[in-house]
Write a protein that holds these residues in place. Structure first.
Motif, mmCIF file in Angstrom:
data_model
loop_
_atom_site.group_PDB
_atom_site.id
_atom_site.type_symbol
_atom_site.label_atom_id
_atom_site.label_comp_id
_atom_site.label_asym_id
_atom_site.label_seq_id
_atom_site.Cartn_x
_atom_site.Cartn_y
_atom_site.Cartn_z
ATOM 1 N N ASN A 10 85.130 5.214 84.117
ATOM 2 C CA ASN A 10 85.947 4.226 84.815
ATOM 3 C C ASN A 10 86.959 3.574 83.896
ATOM 4 O O ASN A 10 88.134 3.468 84.213
ATOM 5 C CB ASN A 10 85.037 3.159 85.400
ATOM 6 N N ALA A 11 86.469 3.120 82.760
ATOM 7 C CA ALA A 11 87.334 2.423 81.819
ATOM 8 C C ALA A 11 88.465 3.332 81.346
ATOM 9 O O ALA A 11 89.563 2.870 81.032
ATOM 10 C CB ALA A 11 86.511 1.930 80.634
ATOM 11 N N ILE A 12 88.190 4.616 81.298
ATOM 12 C CA ILE A 12 89.233 5.551 80.858
ATOM 13 C C ILE A 12 90.278 5.741 81.945
ATOM 14 O O ILE A 12 91.485 5.632 81.696
ATOM 15 C CB ILE A 12 88.614 6.912 80.484
ATOM 16 N N TYR A 13 89.795 5.983 83.154
ATOM 17 C CA TYR A 13 90.738 6.267 84.233
ATOM 18 C C TYR A 13 91.558 5.036 84.611
ATOM 19 O O TYR A 13 92.567 5.157 85.291
ATOM 20 C CB TYR A 13 89.992 6.811 85.456
ATOM 21 N N ARG A 14 91.133 3.868 84.200
ATOM 22 C CA ARG A 14 91.974 2.696 84.440
ATOM 23 C C ARG A 14 93.168 2.681 83.502
ATOM 24 O O ARG A 14 94.144 1.978 83.738
ATOM 25 C CB ARG A 14 91.158 1.418 84.247
ATOM 26 N N ARG A 15 93.091 3.455 82.406
ATOM 27 C CA ARG A 15 94.157 3.421 81.405
ATOM 28 C C ARG A 15 94.984 4.690 81.376
ATOM 29 O O ARG A 15 96.176 4.645 81.093
ATOM 30 C CB ARG A 15 93.541 3.186 80.031
ATOM 31 N N TRP A 16 94.368 5.829 81.616
ATOM 32 C CA TRP A 16 95.105 7.097 81.624
ATOM 33 C C TRP A 16 94.842 7.795 82.951
ATOM 34 O O TRP A 16 93.686 7.875 83.395
ATOM 35 C CB TRP A 16 94.661 7.978 80.462
ATOM 36 N N PRO A 17 95.878 8.317 83.557
ATOM 37 C CA PRO A 17 95.718 8.854 84.913
ATOM 38 C C PRO A 17 94.883 10.134 84.968
ATOM 39 O O PRO A 17 94.281 10.414 85.994
ATOM 40 C CB PRO A 17 97.160 9.121 85.367
ATOM 41 N N HIS A 18 94.865 10.890 83.891
ATOM 42 C CA HIS A 18 94.094 12.128 83.917
ATOM 43 C C HIS A 18 93.847 12.580 82.483
ATOM 44 O O HIS A 18 94.345 11.997 81.529
ATOM 45 C CB HIS A 18 94.816 13.219 84.698
ATOM 46 N N ARG A 19 93.097 13.652 82.385
ATOM 47 C CA ARG A 19 92.650 14.117 81.072
ATOM 48 C C ARG A 19 93.825 14.450 80.159
ATOM 49 O O ARG A 19 93.805 14.149 78.950
ATOM 50 C CB ARG A 19 91.750 15.343 81.244
ATOM 51 N N ALA A 20 94.860 15.092 80.726
ATOM 52 C CA ALA A 20 95.983 15.518 79.890
ATOM 53 C C ALA A 20 96.630 14.318 79.207
ATOM 54 O O ALA A 20 96.979 14.375 78.022
ATOM 55 C CB ALA A 20 96.997 16.280 80.737
ATOM 56 N N ALA A 21 96.792 13.239 79.937
ATOM 57 C CA ALA A 21 97.422 12.059 79.363
ATOM 58 C C ALA A 21 96.587 11.511 78.208
ATOM 59 O O ALA A 21 97.126 11.153 77.148
ATOM 60 C CB ALA A 21 97.598 10.994 80.441
ATOM 61 N N LEU A 22 95.292 11.471 78.408
ATOM 62 C CA LEU A 22 94.427 11.015 77.322
ATOM 63 C C LEU A 22 94.541 11.962 76.126
ATOM 64 O O LEU A 22 94.582 11.525 74.972
ATOM 65 C CB LEU A 22 92.978 10.953 77.805
ATOM 66 N N GLY A 23 94.615 13.231 76.424
ATOM 67 C CA GLY A 23 94.741 14.208 75.341
ATOM 68 C C GLY A 23 96.001 14.000 74.534
ATOM 69 O O GLY A 23 95.971 14.002 73.295
ATOM 70 N N VAL A 24 97.102 13.765 75.206
ATOM 71 C CA VAL A 24 98.358 13.549 74.492
ATOM 72 C C VAL A 24 98.276 12.275 73.664
ATOM 73 O O VAL A 24 98.701 12.248 72.503
ATOM 74 C CB VAL A 24 99.524 13.479 75.490
ATOM 75 N N ALA A 25 97.728 11.244 74.248
ATOM 76 C CA ALA A 25 97.605 9.979 73.516
ATOM 77 C C ALA A 25 96.750 10.172 72.264
ATOM 78 O O ALA A 25 97.090 9.682 71.186
ATOM 79 C CB ALA A 25 96.996 8.918 74.425
ATOM 80 N N ALA A 26 95.668 10.896 72.423
ATOM 81 C CA ALA A 26 94.791 11.133 71.270
ATOM 82 C C ALA A 26 95.505 11.977 70.221
ATOM 83 O O ALA A 26 95.360 11.747 69.016
ATOM 84 C CB ALA A 26 93.506 11.820 71.732
ATOM 85 N N TYR A 27 96.290 12.921 70.705
ATOM 86 C CA TYR A 27 97.015 13.774 69.763
ATOM 87 C C TYR A 27 98.019 12.962 68.956
ATOM 88 O O TYR A 27 98.186 13.167 67.756
ATOM 89 C CB TYR A 27 97.721 14.897 70.509
ATOM 90 N N ARG A 28 98.665 12.032 69.612
ATOM 91 C CA ARG A 28 99.616 11.164 68.900
ATOM 92 C C ARG A 28 98.911 10.464 67.749
ATOM 93 O O ARG A 28 99.429 10.361 66.639
ATOM 94 C CB ARG A 28 100.194 10.123 69.852
ATOM 95 N N GLN A 29 97.726 9.952 68.036
ATOM 96 C CA GLN A 29 96.951 9.285 66.988
ATOM 97 C C GLN A 29 96.606 10.250 65.865
ATOM 98 O O GLN A 29 96.566 9.877 64.693
ATOM 99 C CB GLN A 29 95.658 8.721 67.575
ATOM 100 N N LEU A 30 96.359 11.477 66.255
ATOM 101 C CA LEU A 30 95.842 12.447 65.294
ATOM 102 C C LEU A 30 96.905 12.868 64.294
ATOM 103 O O LEU A 30 96.582 13.256 63.167
ATOM 104 C CB LEU A 30 95.316 13.676 66.054
ATOM 105 N N VAL A 31 98.160 12.794 64.666
ATOM 106 C CA VAL A 31 99.209 13.352 63.815
ATOM 107 C C VAL A 31 100.127 12.283 63.248
ATOM 108 O O VAL A 31 101.287 12.544 62.984
ATOM 109 C CB VAL A 31 100.053 14.376 64.587
#
Lengths: 198, 198
Positions: free
Chosen positions: B50-71
DNA sequence: TCGATTAAGGTACGGCACGTACCGTACCCT
DNA sequence: AGGGTACGGTACGTGCCGTACCTTAATCGA
């Protein structure tokens, strides 16, 4: 038992395999790799998932096989009379290919085949061998005309333009690369490079 | 109710968001994008989907956000004293980056973000801007030393070596590109090209 | 200080797709 | 004719995405 009327004779072996592969290619072309569902392929081929899994261990393998079928076209090597024209023509041909959904399919497959080194190798083979030949041909013709110095050109040099185009496609969005970029690649990079090397 | 002891105070807002993002980055680094499961991220962050879907609309968006952090790491621009050494050093740095799982993550994301133009744009931005700066810097230094002709070098020319390396990685297998290929790229393509252009 | 509002936790779904198992049946070969 | 093999049909088990619904804690305004 079904309403379908294809129960005349039961297909076996190679015939069934071709039917499955054709169905997979169609699904791949229509809906991309994401739409390549085992159930849908089975339904479209008029069979069931069992027949597929007896031939391919998982979806990715079927996808790669279907992709091989999808990209068995070859573009003829251009011969416009000078190196610049040939190079531009080659680039434009590749550019058109990139516009088709095939590129998207390839990317999906590359991502999905990460865990299967065998599949990855097959894909890489297809991508790598795709373009070196024609570039060597047009360079040979240019050397015969005296446009560039004789002698063997390093393959890495010969395909620089192709590589730059690929990069442009991957880097900027997914759409077709504008033609002036192709001209830029040829005039700013490719021609200066091959005219110098000998 | 769980045995976990982190129920001291309930995290909210930015704090929780950071925790989620950190968990996503960890999953991404460990298992790649395929292993980035919403359930696993939620469990790792000590929260729920729940807490995730309130911030990112779907898995891909979370993935991109995480990738930004990673690089968000930056490698310093090398300064070895001559252009050849600088270029090689830059290539070797990128090569090391390619060896990390980040490259695989990027490919997965590129493939998965096909349907979300917004995400694709963000990814392309990161990839495109990744390397142009340092190459211009080492070329400026080389010009100051008289190694190459003065004048602005076309950006397409400046980053040719980087593009070739990228292509090499994508084309041939998944492993690190051998060092002699880097030398080849620099000696056969890059140096001849930039020494001619001016 | 105390209710109201907001945001979190917990859980259970619906839906879909992959991959597997089981069983009956048609084909092929000897 | 009989056995082996492959196909058809179907039903699972699992995993994951994304959503709904309720409960509970934290924050805020009066």
């Amino acid at each position: 038992m079904g309403v379908g009327a294809q129960a005349a004779t039961r297909r076996r072996g190679a015939e069934l395999e071709r039917a499955i592969l054709r169905a997979a290619v169609a699904e791949l072309a229509e809906s991309g790799y994401a739409g390549l569902t085992m159930d849908r392929v089975a339904r479209r081929a008029g069979t069931n998932k069992n027949a597929i899994y007896r031939r391919w261990p998982h979806r990715a393998a079927l996808g790669v096989a279907a992709y091989r079928q999808l990209v068995t076209e070859q573009t003829p090597t251009p011969d416009t009379g000078d190196l610049r024209g040939d190079a531009l023509e080659l680039l434009r041909g590749v550019n058109c290919d990139l516009a088709t959904p095939r590129a998207e399919v390839l990317r999906s497959l590359l991502a999905s085949a990460n865990d299967e080194p065998e599949l990855l190798a097959q894909l890489h083979e297809q991508v790598a061998d795709g373009g070196t030949g024609p570039w060597l041909t047009i360079l040979d013709r240019a050397a015969a005309r005296g446009e560039v110095a004789d002698g063997t050109v390093h393959p890495r040099v010969a395909t620089v333009a192709l590589v730059l185009l690929r990069n442009e496609y991957l880097t900027r969005g997914l759409t077709t690369v504008p033609d002036n970029v192709l001209v830029e690649i040829v005039d700013e990079v490719y021609l200066p490079l091959v005219r110098r090397t000998g």
